[in-house]
Design a protein around this motif. Structure first.
Motif, short mmCIF file in Angstrom:
data_model
loop_
_atom_site.label_atom_id
_atom_site.label_comp_id
_atom_site.label_asym_id
_atom_site.label_seq_id
_atom_site.Cartn_x
_atom_site.Cartn_y
_atom_site.Cartn_z
N UNK A 124 0.84 -1.19 0.00
CA UNK A 124 0.00 0.00 0.00
C UNK A 124 0.88 1.24 0.00
N UNK A 125 0.59 2.15 -0.90
CA UNK A 125 1.32 3.42 -0.98
C UNK A 125 0.67 4.42 -0.04
N UNK A 126 1.51 5.13 0.74
CA UNK A 126 1.01 6.11 1.70
C UNK A 126 1.65 7.47 1.43
N UNK A 127 0.86 8.52 1.52
CA UNK A 127 1.34 9.88 1.35
C UNK A 127 1.18 10.65 2.65
N UNK A 128 2.19 11.42 3.02
CA UNK A 128 2.15 12.21 4.24
C UNK A 128 2.15 13.70 3.89
N UNK A 129 1.25 14.45 4.52
CA UNK A 129 1.15 15.88 4.33
C UNK A 129 1.33 16.59 5.67
N UNK A 130 1.90 17.76 5.62
CA UNK A 130 2.16 18.54 6.83
C UNK A 130 1.41 19.87 6.74
N UNK A 131 0.83 20.27 7.86
CA UNK A 131 0.14 21.55 7.93
C UNK A 131 0.59 22.28 9.18
N UNK A 132 1.13 23.48 9.02
CA UNK A 132 1.52 24.32 10.15
C UNK A 132 0.47 25.39 10.36
N UNK A 133 -0.07 25.44 11.58
CA UNK A 133 -1.02 26.47 11.96
C UNK A 133 -0.43 27.29 13.09
N UNK A 134 -1.22 28.19 13.64
CA UNK A 134 -0.69 29.11 14.64
C UNK A 134 -0.11 28.38 15.84
N UNK A 135 -0.84 27.39 16.36
CA UNK A 135 -0.40 26.68 17.56
C UNK A 135 -0.14 25.20 17.35
N UNK A 154 1.40 18.04 17.03
CA UNK A 154 2.39 18.56 17.97
C UNK A 154 2.04 20.00 18.29
N UNK A 155 1.92 20.32 19.59
CA UNK A 155 1.57 21.68 19.98
C UNK A 155 1.90 21.91 21.44
N UNK A 156 2.40 23.11 21.77
CA UNK A 156 2.66 23.42 23.18
C UNK A 156 1.38 23.58 23.99
N UNK A 157 0.21 23.70 23.33
CA UNK A 157 -1.02 23.88 24.07
C UNK A 157 -1.76 22.56 24.29
N UNK A 158 -1.25 21.45 23.74
CA UNK A 158 -1.84 20.14 24.05
C UNK A 158 -1.53 19.83 25.51
N UNK A 159 -2.56 19.53 26.31
CA UNK A 159 -2.34 19.34 27.76
C UNK A 159 -1.70 18.01 28.10
N UNK A 160 -0.49 17.78 27.61
CA UNK A 160 0.27 16.57 27.90
C UNK A 160 1.72 16.99 28.13
N UNK A 161 2.51 16.16 28.83
CA UNK A 161 3.90 16.56 29.13
C UNK A 161 4.74 16.90 27.92
#
Length: 208
Positions: A124-135, A154-161
């Motif tokens: 199976x062929x897989x494609x990965x896309x990246x999106x950068x938003x404010x946070x 990935x975000x500094x506002x995700x409430x995880x360590x």
């Protein structure tokens, strides 16, 4: 560094624009949600969900199957009825749904990687896309016909360590076998509180 599971060998990491890519009209999938990917065992958190999507009848459902807290909120979005039902074991809230939107990869996302998974001849062929938003920095791993395989956040506002979340999709089927997944529990029609619509997990695009 974003903790994102790579399936296969990278062939390309040169960003380029992506044309609109939306989910099939109907489908259901199980989904594992993992957080604190690089934290200690006590910090790691795992949830299992089932999601159902029907662009023909304009409905979306999200059910928690397992979760450490045992009391997560389930959601049904019924756009023809103009309502979103949001409930746990004891309480149901009803929101205004707004206009129906297809679940799509945002046009501003960039193609960053092509990988493969499986064993020959079923590769199976897989494609990965990246999106950068404010946070947020989001990674979408897509399989055949724009179906989700993984979403990494990935975000500094995700409430995880470590501020990381990973959504893994599996056992996906096209079509809706049981339309009752879009029927809210009876308590949602009795003494339900009415509030404004809340945001959902997936990226969307206005339906025309």
């Amino acid at each position: 560094m974003v903790a994102f599971i790579l399936l296969g060998v990278s062939l390309s990491i040169v960003p380029r624009s992506v044309s609109t890519c939306c989910l099939p009209l109907q489908g259901q999938s199980f989904m594992d949600v993992m957080t604190s990917l690089s934290g200690s065992p006590k910090e790691k958190r795992f949830q299992q969900m089932m999601v159902s999507y029907d662009a023909i009848s304009q409905k979306f459902a999200q059910y928690y199957l397992t979760t450490p807290e045992g009391d997560e909120v389930n959601i049904i979005e019924d756009y023809p009825a103009g309502k979103v039902y949001n409930w746990n074991r004891d309480t149901c809230r009803v929101y205004k749904s707004g206009a129906f939107q297809n679940i799509c990869i945002p046009a501003e996302a960039k193609f960053v990687q092509k990988t493969f998974m499986g064993v020959a001849p079923e590769i199976i062929s897989l494609d990965t896309y990246m999106l950068r938003q404010k946070n947020y920095t989001l990674f979408y791993r897509l399989g055949f016909n724009c179906t989700f395989v993984e979403i990494g956040a990935s975000s500094p506002i995700i409430p995880q360590p470590d501020g990381l979340q990973l959504y893994v999709f599996y056992n996906m089927t096209l079509g809706i076998k049981d339309p009752s997944v879009f029927i809210p529990p009876k308590m949602c029609f009795k003494n339900a509180s009415h509030e404004n619509r809340q945001k959902t997990l997936f990226p969307t695009k206005s339906h025309h």
